[in-house]
Each structure stands twice: as C-alpha cells, then as structure tokens.
Design a protein around this motif. Structure first.
Motif, short mmCIF file in Angstrom:
data_model
loop_
_atom_site.label_atom_id
_atom_site.label_comp_id
_atom_site.label_asym_id
_atom_site.label_seq_id
_atom_site.Cartn_x
_atom_site.Cartn_y
_atom_site.Cartn_z
N ARG A 18 64.30 -91.33 -45.52
CA ARG A 18 64.54 -91.75 -46.91
C ARG A 18 63.64 -92.94 -47.24
N GLU A 19 63.61 -93.90 -46.29
CA GLU A 19 62.77 -95.08 -46.55
C GLU A 19 61.30 -94.68 -46.65
N ASP A 20 60.91 -93.74 -45.77
CA ASP A 20 59.52 -93.30 -45.79
C ASP A 20 59.20 -92.57 -47.10
N ARG A 48 60.59 -93.14 -49.99
CA ARG A 48 60.56 -94.09 -51.06
C ARG A 48 59.22 -94.80 -51.10
N GLU A 49 58.63 -94.94 -50.00
CA GLU A 49 57.39 -95.71 -49.96
C GLU A 49 56.22 -94.92 -50.39
#
Length: 121
Positions: free
Chosen positions: A116-118, A120-121
């Motif tokens: 998820r973090e990846d 978003r980036e």
C-alpha cells in the motif's frame, strides 16, 4: 436245709451272673463313650483344620486381590501420566503452530502494508 442251701447257692449264682453282666455292660458303655469322645475330638480337629485352610485361602485371595488392585492402580496412574504428557506435548505443538500462523499473518499484513505504501508513492 438242703433246699435252703440250694436256693442260697442259686441266688448267689444269679447275683454273680447279674454282677458280671452289669460289669460287662458298664465296660461296653465306657468303651462306647470313649469311642464317641474320640470321634467328636477327631471331628473338631478336622473342622479346625478346615477352618484354618479356608482362612488361609481367604487370606491368599485377599492378598492376590490387593496385589492386582495395586498393579491396576499403578498402570492407570502410569497411563494417565503418559496421556497428560501427550496432551501437554500436543498443547505445545499447537502453541508453536499458532505462533507460526500468527507470524505468517503478521508477515502478510506487513507485506500488504508495504505494498500500500509503495502504491501511494
């Protein structure tokens, strides 16, 4: 007088025969009583032996029963201990498996979080 003497001799003879008969009957009675006493004594001794034998047999059976009871109790306790050990081993195995599953789920969560973090980036 001769007749009197004859009667007297006859009476004495009868009395002697009576005394001999009485003595013979008394001896016979004494022998029978003695025989009956010995028979009663023998019966009492046999009865005492039989009772002693029965008591010894009862004691032997009781000891055998107690020995069997102890052996059964010991086997039961040994089996119960083995079962308890098996249950504890299964609980430890289950706990390890649960810990492993928990770690896998945490890894999946961390992986999803990372994705998820990846994204978003």
């Amino acid at each position: 007088e001769g007749e009197m003497e004859g009667l007297l001799e006859e009476m004495q003879g009868a009395q002697e025969r009576f005394e001999k008969e009485r003595e013979a009957m008394q001896e016979k009675s004494t022998r029978e009583v003695k025989a009956a006493q010995e028979e009663a004594k023998a019966m009492l001794e046999k009865s005492a032996r039989d009772m002693k034998g029965a008591q010894e047999e009862r004691t032997s059976l009781q000891e055998g029963f107690e020995k069997e009871k102890r052996a059964t109790q010991e086997k039961f306790e040994k089996d119960a201990t083995a079962v308890q050990g098996g249950v504890k081993a299964m609980q430890r195995q289950s706990a390890r498996e649960m810990k492993g599953l928990h770690e896998q789920m945490q890894g999946l969560r961390d992986g999803l979080q990372q994705e998820r973090e990846d994204m978003r980036e």
